[in-house]
Design an enzyme around this catalytic site. Sequence first.
Site, PDB file in Angstrom:
ATOM      1  N   GLY A  14      50.645  49.202  41.461  1.00 31.12           N
ATOM      2  CA  GLY A  14      50.000  50.424  41.960  1.00 31.12           C
ATOM      3  C   GLY A  14      50.748  51.000  43.158  1.00 31.12           C
ATOM      4  N   HIS A 184      51.421  42.931  23.579  1.00 32.65           N
ATOM      5  CA  HIS A 184      52.231  42.664  24.777  1.00 32.65           C
ATOM      6  C   HIS A 184      52.074  41.196  25.164  1.00 32.65           C
ATOM      7  CE1 HIS A 184      54.385  43.486  28.409  1.00 32.65           C
ATOM      8  NE2 HIS A 184      53.360  43.275  29.204  1.00 32.65           N
TER       9      HIS A 184
HETATM   10  N1  APR Z   1      39.084  47.962  41.810  1.00 33.46           N
HETATM   11  C1  APR Z   1      40.254  48.341  42.379  1.00 33.46           C
HETATM   12  N2  APR Z   1      41.255  47.485  42.675  1.00 33.46           N
HETATM   13  C2  APR Z   1      41.080  46.198  42.383  1.00 33.46           C
HETATM   14  C3  APR Z   1      39.896  45.709  41.775  1.00 33.46           C
HETATM   15  C4  APR Z   1      38.871  46.658  41.495  1.00 33.46           C
HETATM   16  N3  APR Z   1      37.698  46.281  40.953  1.00 33.46           N
HETATM   17  N4  APR Z   1      40.032  44.371  41.608  1.00 33.46           N
HETATM   18  C5  APR Z   1      41.245  44.040  42.058  1.00 33.46           C
HETATM   19  N5  APR Z   1      41.895  45.140  42.517  1.00 33.46           N
HETATM   20  C6  APR Z   1      43.219  45.243  43.135  1.00 33.46           C
HETATM   21  C7  APR Z   1      43.576  44.032  44.000  1.00 33.46           C
HETATM   22  O1  APR Z   1      42.943  44.098  45.273  1.00 33.46           O
HETATM   23  C8  APR Z   1      45.095  44.151  44.083  1.00 33.46           C
HETATM   24  O2  APR Z   1      45.522  44.832  45.243  1.00 33.46           O
HETATM   25  O3  APR Z   1      44.228  45.247  42.139  1.00 33.46           O
HETATM   26  C9  APR Z   1      45.465  44.960  42.826  1.00 33.46           C
HETATM   27  C10 APR Z   1      46.401  44.233  41.877  1.00 33.46           C
HETATM   28  O4  APR Z   1      47.617  44.121  42.519  1.00 33.46           O
HETATM   29  P1  APR Z   1      48.555  42.825  42.414  1.00 33.46           P
HETATM   30  O5  APR Z   1      47.735  41.596  42.624  1.00 33.46           O
HETATM   31  O6  APR Z   1      49.746  43.026  43.276  1.00 33.46           O
HETATM   32  O7  APR Z   1      48.985  42.821  40.851  1.00 33.46           O
HETATM   33  P2  APR Z   1      50.163  43.673  40.146  1.00 33.46           P
HETATM   34  O8  APR Z   1      51.410  42.897  40.155  1.00 33.46           O
HETATM   35  O9  APR Z   1      50.150  45.053  40.680  1.00 33.46           O
HETATM   36  O10 APR Z   1      49.628  43.656  38.627  1.00 33.46           O
HETATM   37  C11 APR Z   1      48.409  44.299  38.265  1.00 33.46           C
HETATM   38  O11 APR Z   1      49.094  44.626  35.971  1.00 33.46           O
HETATM   39  O12 APR Z   1      51.012  43.883  34.826  1.00 33.46           O
HETATM   40  C12 APR Z   1      49.656  43.651  35.110  1.00 33.46           C
HETATM   41  O13 APR Z   1      49.495  41.248  34.900  1.00 33.46           O
HETATM   42  C13 APR Z   1      49.462  42.329  35.814  1.00 33.46           C
HETATM   43  O14 APR Z   1      47.078  42.292  35.464  1.00 33.46           O
HETATM   44  C14 APR Z   1      48.103  42.543  36.433  1.00 33.46           C
HETATM   45  C15 APR Z   1      48.100  44.019  36.805  1.00 33.46           C
END
Ligand code: APR
Length: 320
Positions: A14, A184
């Site tokens: 994100g 995937h």
């Molecule tokens: N609403 C909004 N944000 C949320 C929620 C929610 N209910 N629950 C969790 N998050 C946020 C977390 O706080 C975190 O900052 O989602 C974010 C996920 O970021 P990362 O842990 O860095 O994960 P990322 O590498 O970005 O991957 C996200 O995409 O490719 C897939 O497997 C990966 O499922 C994972 C997703």
Amino acid sequence: MIGKIAVIGGGNIGGVCVSEIASRRLARKAALVDIKEPDFAKGKCLDIAEGNAVIGSDVIMEGSKSYEVIEGADFVINTAGVPRAVRPDGTFPSREELLATNLKITDAVAAGIKQYAPDAFVISVANPLDAIVYRLYLQLKEQIPKTKIMGMAGVLDSARYKYFVAEAAGVSVENVEAVVLGGHGDTMVPIRSACRIYGLPVTKFVSESDLAAIETRTRKAGGEVVGLLGSGSAFVSPAWSALDMLESIAYDKKKITPVCALLDGEYGVDNLFVGVPVVLGKAGIEKIIEIDLTDDEKAALQNSVDAVSKTCAEVDKTAI
Ligand code: APR
């Protein structure tokens, strides 16, 4: 110009999405939601907004813990969910093992979209990809047509395949055309019969045995990055891939792109989200393209569809 793009989840993927939206000046407004304390999304947006003055970008950045911030978005990119990460013993989970945790998060995301952005195109990135998009669709189908809900996986998997082929052939990635179909997961299917270099069969440039190794590497490419990073999973290439889909829709490019789409008989599959080539334009998924496959590729695709079906059966068991 797009009015507003919302990104849900402001972590690794994100975070790249919002900074790219700002630097590519893709929309008037970018909205970011993340539940992380104390006010992670707001902080991330403030950082980018301050940087915008350096690069001369006027994209308005709004970050919040509340879904209200996505109100009226034209696009929602969903990255909320835990990623795969290396365990202390050096192993790491499959994408499917993330299902229970990420389903709960997905239901919160769907509720936010339903309330604040029911007219948006939804591009989902969270894993397990095919099952999470399926759940979003089940939650949102009264509001959002199937042509506007899709998953990002094929762009990335095909990009990985292209990169490995280009490297082996010693040519530019721009000369390589390659597509990966199916779920995937480790069963995804790189389609060798559709792989071309400068319009010519890939086998003119790369040996069959090297191609077999490349296809195995492609199927496991996400895990290779997880193992190297040590924490978390790939994030730049997934973010760029989601934005490639968004740009194709926003600019009505009608680009043929592999997308995780709801199938209704195409490729012999019903009511499952699976990666297939589609025409992406201003209506979203405007057409699903059925390409000719060899018998081996057909069997491999069926195997991948069976794996997706198994994970979606788990989704069906979890009450909405
Ligand atoms: N609403 C909004 N944000 C949320 C929620 C929610 N209910 N629950 C969790 N998050 C946020 C977390 O706080 C975190 O900052 O989602 C974010 C996920 O970021 P990362 O842990 O860095 O994960 P990322 O590498 O970005 O991957 C996200 O995409 O490719 C897939 O497997 C990966 O499922 C994972 C997703």
